[in-house]
Design a protein around this motif. Structure first.
Motif, PDB file in Angstrom:
ATOM      1  N   ALA A   1       0.497   1.517  -9.569  1.00 53.56           N
ATOM      2  CA  ALA A   1       1.747   2.043  -9.019  1.00 53.56           C
ATOM      3  C   ALA A   1       2.228   1.191  -7.842  1.00 53.56           C
ATOM      4  O   ALA A   1       3.431   0.974  -7.671  1.00 53.56           O
TER       5      ALA A   1
ATOM      6  N   ARG B   1       1.917  -1.962  -7.520  1.00 57.43           N
ATOM      7  CA  ARG B   1       2.565  -3.155  -8.082  1.00 57.43           C
ATOM      8  C   ARG B   1       3.977  -2.831  -8.571  1.00 57.43           C
ATOM      9  O   ARG B   1       4.925  -3.571  -8.318  1.00 57.43           O
ATOM     10  N   ARG B   2       4.103  -1.706  -9.252  1.00 56.94           N
ATOM     11  CA  ARG B   2       5.414  -1.353  -9.805  1.00 56.94           C
ATOM     12  C   ARG B   2       6.416  -0.984  -8.717  1.00 56.94           C
ATOM     13  O   ARG B   2       7.601  -1.311  -8.829  1.00 56.94           O
ATOM     14  N   TYR B   3       5.939  -0.299  -7.686  1.00 56.56           N
ATOM     15  CA  TYR B   3       6.860   0.165  -6.631  1.00 56.56           C
ATOM     16  C   TYR B   3       6.962  -0.814  -5.460  1.00 56.56           C
ATOM     17  O   TYR B   3       7.723  -0.578  -4.534  1.00 56.56           O
ATOM     18  N   ARG B   4       6.162  -1.877  -5.525  1.00 57.82           N
ATOM     19  CA  ARG B   4       6.223  -2.939  -4.512  1.00 57.82           C
ATOM     20  C   ARG B   4       6.054  -2.354  -3.103  1.00 57.82           C
ATOM     21  O   ARG B   4       6.883  -2.533  -2.219  1.00 57.82           O
ATOM     22  N   ASN B   5       4.946  -1.637  -2.923  1.00 61.22           N
ATOM     23  CA  ASN B   5       4.668  -1.021  -1.631  1.00 61.22           C
ATOM     24  C   ASN B   5       3.174  -1.104  -1.325  1.00 61.22           C
ATOM     25  O   ASN B   5       2.410  -1.737  -2.070  1.00 61.22           O
TER      26      ASN B   5
ATOM     27  N   GLU C   1       3.820  10.724  -8.742  1.00 60.83           N
ATOM     28  CA  GLU C   1       4.925   9.864  -9.160  1.00 60.83           C
ATOM     29  C   GLU C   1       6.011  10.713  -9.808  1.00 60.83           C
ATOM     30  O   GLU C   1       5.732  11.498 -10.728  1.00 60.83           O
TER      31      GLU C   1
ATOM     32  N   ARG D   1       9.695   7.833  -1.587  1.00 60.37           N
ATOM     33  CA  ARG D   1      10.414   6.581  -1.596  1.00 60.37           C
ATOM     34  C   ARG D   1      10.516   6.054  -3.031  1.00 60.37           C
ATOM     35  O   ARG D   1       9.616   6.264  -3.850  1.00 60.37           O
ATOM     36  N   ILE D   2      11.605   5.348  -3.316  1.00 64.73           N
ATOM     37  CA  ILE D   2      11.712   4.654  -4.590  1.00 64.73           C
ATOM     38  C   ILE D   2      11.141   3.254  -4.402  1.00 64.73           C
ATOM     39  O   ILE D   2      10.581   2.926  -3.363  1.00 64.73           O
ATOM     40  N   ALA D   3      11.275   2.388  -5.410  1.00 66.63           N
ATOM     41  CA  ALA D   3      10.691   1.048  -5.355  1.00 66.63           C
ATOM     42  C   ALA D   3      11.168   0.279  -4.132  1.00 66.63           C
ATOM     43  O   ALA D   3      12.307   0.426  -3.686  1.00 66.63           O
ATOM     44  N   GLY D   4      10.260  -0.537  -3.586  1.00 66.10           N
ATOM     45  CA  GLY D   4      10.599  -1.326  -2.424  1.00 66.10           C
ATOM     46  C   GLY D   4      10.682  -0.515  -1.150  1.00 66.10           C
ATOM     47  O   GLY D   4      11.250  -0.968  -0.156  1.00 66.10           O
ATOM     48  N   ASN D   5      10.111   0.702  -1.166  1.00 68.60           N
ATOM     49  CA  ASN D   5      10.155   1.617  -0.005  1.00 68.60           C
ATOM     50  C   ASN D   5      11.570   1.977   0.400  1.00 68.60           C
ATOM     51  O   ASN D   5      11.846   2.274   1.569  1.00 68.60           O
TER      52      ASN D   5
END
Length: 205
Positions: free
Chosen positions: A96, A98-102, A120, A145-149
């Motif tokens: 997760a 990796r996918r959400y970049r956090n 999720e 938070r969504i992807a990339g915070n």
């Protein structure tokens, strides 16, 4: 050879890497091995050490040691809902993240302690939802938070809140924040509103 003497027998085959580690690093590696032995038993520690010996670079080695030392997350307090899926393993946390970049993977120790749990949101757009223990409300929404915070879109917030309500998760001021606001007249005057608190946990756009 003095470097190798600092390691337990299960780690004695890291000769190719020992020259890249100073005595303090070797001592830390040995300490982590003993901590894992205490936590999971000698057999599990030896199996982990066999994986550690495959690494040829110190950075990769210590990342692997850190990952093995952290236990699996504690069981989440709720099975989830139609669109809230609990993360229950370290592998799920890493995937997760990796996918959400956090930095979700770094939160695994807190989940292992049972202090917090992560879910999720599987609707669109996806979101990571963190809930934490609260001495008044039991469990409370800490952040989403969504992807990339990035902040959760306002149109989605009520849907997430509704599903959390079905799980018995409080959305609003924490018990500690409530008590702090009540500690003085001035504190009550300066405290953010519940609406402002909820907006903050979903992120500022």
């Amino acid at each position: 050879m003095q470097h190798l003497a600092a390691l337990p027998p299960s780690l004695g085959e890291v000769a190719g890497l020992a020259a890249k580690l100073d005595p303090r690093q070797l001592a830390l590696l040995a300490e982590a091995y003993e901590a894992l032995t205490f936590q999971s038993g000698r057999a599990q520690a030896d199996a982990a050490a066999a994986r550690w010996r495959r690494h040829s670079q110190p950075k990769a080695l210590f990342e692997a040691v850190k990952a093995d030392l952290c236990p699996e997350p504690a069981a989440p307090p709720h099975d989830g809902g139609p669109r809230l899926r609990p993360l229950t393993t370290k592998a799920q946390f890493a995937e997760a993240a990796r996918r959400y970049r956090n930095c979700l993977a770094d939160q695994t120790p807190y989940a292992a302690s049972g202090w917090c749990a992560y879910y999720e949101w599987t609707g669109e757009p996806g979101a990571m939802v963190e809930i934490t223990r609260d001495h008044i409300f039991g469990w409370r929404l800490e952040q989403a938070r969504i992807a990339g915070n990035r902040a959760v879109p306002e149109a989605l917030r009520e849907e997430i809140i509704s599903e959390l309500a079905l799980m018995g998760v409080h959305v609003g001021r924490s018990g500690w924040e409530l008590e702090r606001a009540l500690s003085s007249i001035e504190g009550a005057r300066r405290a953010p509103t519940v609406e402002e608190t909820v907006a903050e946990v979903f992120g500022v756009e």
